[in-house]
Design an enzyme around this catalytic site. Structure first.
Site, PDB file in Angstrom:
ATOM      1  N   ASP A   1      43.389  46.754  38.020  1.00 40.90           N
ATOM      2  CA  ASP A   1      43.476  45.069  38.575  1.00 40.90           C
ATOM      3  C   ASP A   1      43.174  43.920  37.454  1.00 40.90           C
ATOM      4  OD1 ASP A   1      43.545  43.684  40.717  1.00 40.90           O
ATOM      5  OD2 ASP A   1      41.624  42.403  39.134  1.00 40.90           O
TER       6      ASP A   1
ATOM      7  N   TYR B   1      42.757  33.535  38.072  1.00 43.89           N
ATOM      8  CA  TYR B   1      43.898  33.238  39.181  1.00 43.89           C
ATOM      9  C   TYR B   1      45.066  32.783  38.809  1.00 43.89           C
ATOM     10  CZ  TYR B   1      43.018  37.780  42.279  1.00 43.89           C
ATOM     11  OH  TYR B   1      42.694  38.698  42.596  1.00 43.89           O
TER      12      TYR B   1
ATOM     13  N   HIS C   1      42.932  50.462  45.758  1.00 41.70           N
ATOM     14  CA  HIS C   1      43.255  49.855  44.408  1.00 41.70           C
ATOM     15  C   HIS C   1      41.394  49.882  44.206  1.00 41.70           C
ATOM     16  CE1 HIS C   1      43.854  46.662  42.308  1.00 41.70           C
ATOM     17  NE2 HIS C   1      42.632  45.321  42.575  1.00 41.70           N
TER      18      HIS C   1
END
Length: 378
Positions: free
Chosen positions: A170, A299, A353
């Site tokens: 990630d 983000y 993930h």
């Protein structure tokens, strides 16, 4: 300056959390919809009951405090990290970087497996990214994975590690990639179980993507249209989202837990891979540190700072890739090789993930195999 600390949250924070939980106002749900429209109402009510009546943050604190917790002042920013020395005959420094929606807690299952191997163990450095967990929130623009990479390099130098390895998934993959790009003389190897979302491979003049690469790009677009609503909001208007998530513990919990369900290899039941204590330890950490906005803001910052990698910025140090089956969408090897010197590639038939939590033994075996090979060749 580095200072050793012990984690001990004031009881008033935990009391306020319980009071907030008791005031939860529930939404309705379409009959039989399960997780189709988001976090399952039935499961969230089960989690709420456990959080209110049984979950004990002090147990989590005790687990955290088993290891060496430190605060480093790097460039005026306070960075929390764990530092655990390896116990093997050879021990190599390795910095592990977590992602979102998790925290440094994601890495705890890896600690004994990576530090106790008698042939090759690791001196582990496990930081909390700025604005996550117990690290400082940075309130000026520009805190992206490249900025964090500079802090990590200075931290490793401060700890006396001139050469070191990097690993992440990630956002942790993004930070690790930025470290490899900026400090190739110090980073011995880069291991990732995810390809950074802001990685942009540069094509040569008149070169085109292959059919497999174009198919992947189509799949990625389809995935974002189906699953990427969270990302668009966090990329564009994170503060608006944060008002609700910072105020409602069950709102925060649902936002995070839905991703733990959707991105893991849980086979339709989240309890197959995460215990309620594991889920709630992470959510409680976000709640008591009030870091949901500072975490999702990354983000937005990353979207303005793509990792453009090609002929002039190629990552020449050895790179190891661990592809867990349900990490989706995952680029084909050729797409990654346009920017990374891949020396090690593993395909696993399981996992999603969060392999550090889902399949820690498999991830550790792959990390150890990769670094064993590249350290022998030096």
């Amino acid at each position: 300056m580095i200072k050793k600390i012990e984690i001990q949250i004031e009881q008033s924070y935990l009391d306020t959390l319980k009071s907030k939980l008791m005031l939860t106002r529930w939404p309705d749900e379409l009959e039989g919809s399960g997780w189709t429209y988001g976090a399952s109402l039935g499961y969230m009510k089960e989690l709420h009951a456990y959080w209110t009546n049984y979950f004990n943050w002090r147990t989590t604190e005790s687990e955290i405090n088993k290891y060496g917790n430190f605060i480093a002042n790097i460039d005026g920013y306070k960075i929390h990290f764990l530092h655990i020395k390896g116990k093997g005959e050879k021990s190599f420094p390795l910095i592990l970087t977590h992602g979102w929606p998790y925290s440094f807690l994601e890495m705890l299952k890896l600690v004994p497996l990576l530090t106790e191997n008698k042939d090759l163990s690791f001196d582990l450095v496990i930081p909390s990214m700025p604005g996550y967990g117990f690290s400082q929130k940075i309130l000026q623009p520009g805190c992206n994975v490249s900025f964090i990479a500079d802090l990590w390099h200075k931290l490793m130098q401060e700890l006396g590690y001139e050469k070191y390895g990097v690993q992440g998934g990630d956002f942790g993959a993004g930070v690790s990639t930025a470290l490899a790009m900026k400090y190739p003389g110090n980073v011995t190897g880069l291991h990732m179980n995810y390809i950074p979302g802001n990685y942009v491979p540069v094509l040569e003049e008149n070169e085109k993507f292959s059919a497999d690469e174009n198919s992947y790009l189509d799949l990625e677009e389809e995935w974002y249209s189906r699953e990427g609503g969270y990302s668009l909001e966090q990329n564009t208007k994170p503060l608006t989202l944060a008002y609700g998530l910072n105020d409602s513990p069950m709102g925060l919990c649902a936002w995070i837990v839905e991703k733990m369900y959707g991105w893991s290899d849980c086979r339709g039941y989240i309890g197959n891979v995460f215990s309620m204590d594991e889920l709630l330890s992470n959510v409680t950490l976000y709640w008591i540190t009030e870091t949901i906005h500072s975490s999702i803001r990354l983000y937005n910052e990353n979207s303005k700072n793509p990792l453009i990698i090609g002929k002039d910025s190629f990552i020449n140090i050895p790179v190891g890739i661990a592809h867990f089956r349900y990490e989706d969408p995952f680029p084909p090897r050729r797409f990654i090789e346009r920017g990374f010197n891949i020396q090690h590639w593993s395909e696993f038939p399981v996992g999603g993930h969060f392999p550090a939590m889902e399949y820690p033994a498999l991830l550790v075996e792959d990390i150890t195999s990769f670094f064993s090979k590249i350290l022998k060749s030096e």
